[in-house]
Scaffold this active site. Structure first.
Site, short mmCIF file in Angstrom:
data_model
loop_
_atom_site.label_atom_id
_atom_site.label_comp_id
_atom_site.label_asym_id
_atom_site.label_seq_id
_atom_site.Cartn_x
_atom_site.Cartn_y
_atom_site.Cartn_z
N ARG A 1 2.71 -19.36 -15.16
CA ARG A 1 3.79 -20.33 -14.94
C ARG A 1 4.62 -20.43 -16.22
O ARG A 1 4.06 -20.51 -17.33
CB ARG A 1 3.22 -21.72 -14.60
CG ARG A 1 2.63 -21.85 -13.21
CD ARG A 1 3.69 -21.75 -12.11
NE ARG A 1 3.14 -21.96 -10.78
CZ ARG A 1 2.79 -20.99 -9.93
NH1 ARG A 1 2.95 -19.73 -10.28
NH2 ARG A 1 2.32 -21.28 -8.74
N HIS B 1 9.50 -13.44 -10.59
CA HIS B 1 8.30 -14.08 -10.00
C HIS B 1 7.74 -13.25 -8.83
O HIS B 1 7.59 -13.73 -7.71
CB HIS B 1 8.66 -15.52 -9.53
CG HIS B 1 7.45 -16.41 -9.41
ND1 HIS B 1 7.42 -17.71 -9.84
CD2 HIS B 1 6.22 -16.19 -8.90
CE1 HIS B 1 6.24 -18.25 -9.60
NE2 HIS B 1 5.48 -17.33 -9.02
#
Ligand code: NAP
Ligand code: GLV
Length: 312
Positions: A227, A275
């Site tokens: 993250r 991502h």
């Protein structure tokens, strides 16, 4: 049995088909902002809104919430608005092998200097570079869970020295294991390629700040596939520009999509992906969720229930 399906991007049709195949007789329902939620026994969600969670918190028959991904930060951020039903995240379901592919690619690209050969080739340059010593290329994996362990195994197969860091102590064959904040600096000091596979929690938020990144040895390389908020982005940039850190491959960012004027876009030593390091494999995810619903119905133990106090 009634199962609510919801994704922030609205793409639930294939999930509904998959679940109907895996659980004959199941009734799936959707929900849109502003609607009144129908009765449901389970919810399968990704990127829910505050409004949906507030209604689920009132759903008397709700037995569990399943996430369509691995990271529970995506729902725990709603704090007090969360329903009390258990939250279950995905356990691997095809993501671990993708993480291993991604990290192996990024590590080998740097270690074998393919990034530099790509540049050389663009300039028509035929010039072998000195070879890096493998024994000096320790890969340090932060997070030894479902995904981190697969990365550790893969990097060991390439015969890199491997070390790992987790919250609780571990013993892994052929891996130097470190645990807890008190051993973090020692872990970082000997890590040449740093990989984050930590969940985002109150403890890991901003964990990789200037001081900790400076603890890595000169020439270290950073791979963040967990993250973005774990990494202090301006600090990474400063240390790359000063030459302390050689470069980074980043799949996750504090703000996604990475905004157009972000300085990472202009830094050639930073490789950016949107991502995608480990995407949810819907067929495997549906199968796992169906099995876990069956376990809930039979009062059997269920894996991957999120610990709300730990945040993962
Ligand atoms: P997991 O199985 O829950 O493993 C988490 C690991 O992190 C565990 O080893 C845990 O330690 C360790 N950890 C947690 N808090 C820590 C702390 N404060 N200090 C040190 N270690 C800590 O999770 P996973 O399935 O491997 O997934 C990891 C993360 O990857 C997810 O949370 C998600 O954010 C990210 N992810 C990203 C993508 C992508 O496409 N970029 C895809 C999937 C997942 P213990 O073993 O001691 O509990
Ligand atoms: C993706 O980032 C996930 O957490 O599954």
């Amino acid at each position: 049995m009634r199962v609510l399906l919801y994704r922030g991007d609205g793409q639930i049709a294939a999930w509904a088909e998959g679940l109907a195949r895996a659980m004959p007789g199941v009734q799936t329902l959707g929900w849109q902002e502003g609607e009144q939620l129908g009765a449901c026994n389970y919810a399968v969600l990704w990127n829910p809104s505050h409004g949906l969670l507030a209604q689920l918190a009132q759903a008397a028959q709700l037995k569990a919430i399943f996430l369509m991904g691995a990271g529970a930060d995506t729902i725990l951020k709603f704090g007090d608005a969360l329903p009390s039903a258990p939250i279950v995240r995905l356990g691997d379901t095809g993501m671990a092998v993708q993480m291993a592919e991604y990290v192996a690619h990024a590590t080998l690209r740097y270690f074998r200097r393919f990034d530099e050969y790509e540049q050389q080739a663009r300039h028509g340059l035929w010039s072998p570079l000195p070879v890096y010593a493998k024994e000096e290329f320790t890969v340090g994996v932060m997070g030894l869970g479902k995904l981190g362990l697969r990365v550790v195994e893969t990097m060991r197969a390439f015969e890199f020295p491997v070390r790992g860091w987790s919250r609780t102590p571990k013993e892994l064959h052929g891996v130097d294991c470190f645990a807890g904040m008190e051993q973090l600096d020692d872990f970082l000091r000997g890590t040449r390629v740093l990989v984050s596979l930590l969940p985002l929690t109150s403890e890991t938020n901003n964990l990789l700040d200037r001081r900790r990144l400076s603890t890595l040895p000169q020439g270290a390389y950073v791979i963040n596939v967990a993250r973005g908020a774990q990494l202090a982005e301006p600090d990474l940039l400063t240390l790359i520009r000063s030459g302390h850190i050689a470069g980074a491959t980043l799949d996750v960012f504090r703000n996604e999509p990475l905004p157009a004027p972000h300085p990472f876009w202009d830094e050639p030593r930073i490789t950016i992906t949107p991502h995608i390091s480990a995407l949810t494999v819907r067929s495997e995810a549906v199968r796992q969720i169906a099995d876990k619903i069956a376990a809930f119905e039979a009062d059997q133990p269920v894996d991957d229930i999120v610990d709300r106090n730990l945040g993962y």
